[in-house]
Scaffold this motif. Structure first.
Motif: not given
Length: 190
Positions: A5-8, A12-13, A18-19
């Protein structure tokens, strides 16, 4: 399981970062492109206004016979207009060239400029004459020039001379003429 969950969340961050960075860079690039294109558009319009003549023919051109001799015309009436948005033109600084088969004549402004009949080898403003006799043609103004060449060999029936009106700082306007087989007091050329 907590690490998945922490890696996901980290992924996402990073994706959001990047966006955001991509959006900022694309905005900077689009803004720069818009600024360049606005400047280029104004430069194109400025170049076109300088390249094209601001003077245009504003009606019919007539050959004028002053002595009832149908073999030759002694003058040419040319109505001209200054296009809207154009810089003013001092008609005292205008030169007119009459270019024919075997002759080239440079015709200057008459003194006085506003007269219905200029001296031979000069041009005048035939009409309309403003009350103040101002020789400056402003945007949208129209006048009729009376061009009176000294060398009349180009003003005979069947000849096809060209009138070139030269205004300082503006592209010259060239007006091809065609004299008909016979002349009257006022013969329409175009």
């Amino acid at each position: 399981m907590d690490e998945d969950g922490f890696t996901g969340l980290e992924s996402a961050i990073i994706l959001i970062a990047f966006v955001v960075v991509g959006a900022v860079f694309s905005h900077v690039i689009i803004s720069a492109g818009m600024g360049i294109s606005d400047d280029a558009g104004s430069k194109v319009h400025e170049g076109l206004s300088r390249a094209g003549s601001s003077l245009v023919v504003a009606g019919s051109i007539y050959a004028v016979d002053l002595n009832d001799d149908p073999k030759i015309a002694e003058g040419i009436l040319v109505p001209i207009r200054l296009l809207p948005g154009s810089d003013p033109v001092d008609l005292r600084m205008v030169t007119i060239n009459l270019i024919g088969r075997n002759t080239y004549e440079s015709i200057g402004p008459n003194d006085p400029l506003y007269t219905p009949l200029p001296t031979a080898h000069y041009f005048s403003i035939y009409s309309p004459a403003p009350p103040d006799q101002d020789p400056i043609l402003c945007s949208g103004d129209m006048v009729t020039l009376f061009i009176r060449p000294m060398y009349l060999s180009n003003c005979k029936p069947g000849h096809s001379p060209t009138i070139e009106i030269i205004t300082p700082g503006v592209h010259p306007i060239q007006i091809p003429l065609k004299f008909p087989a016979s002349l009257t007091r006022y013969t329409r050329l175009s």
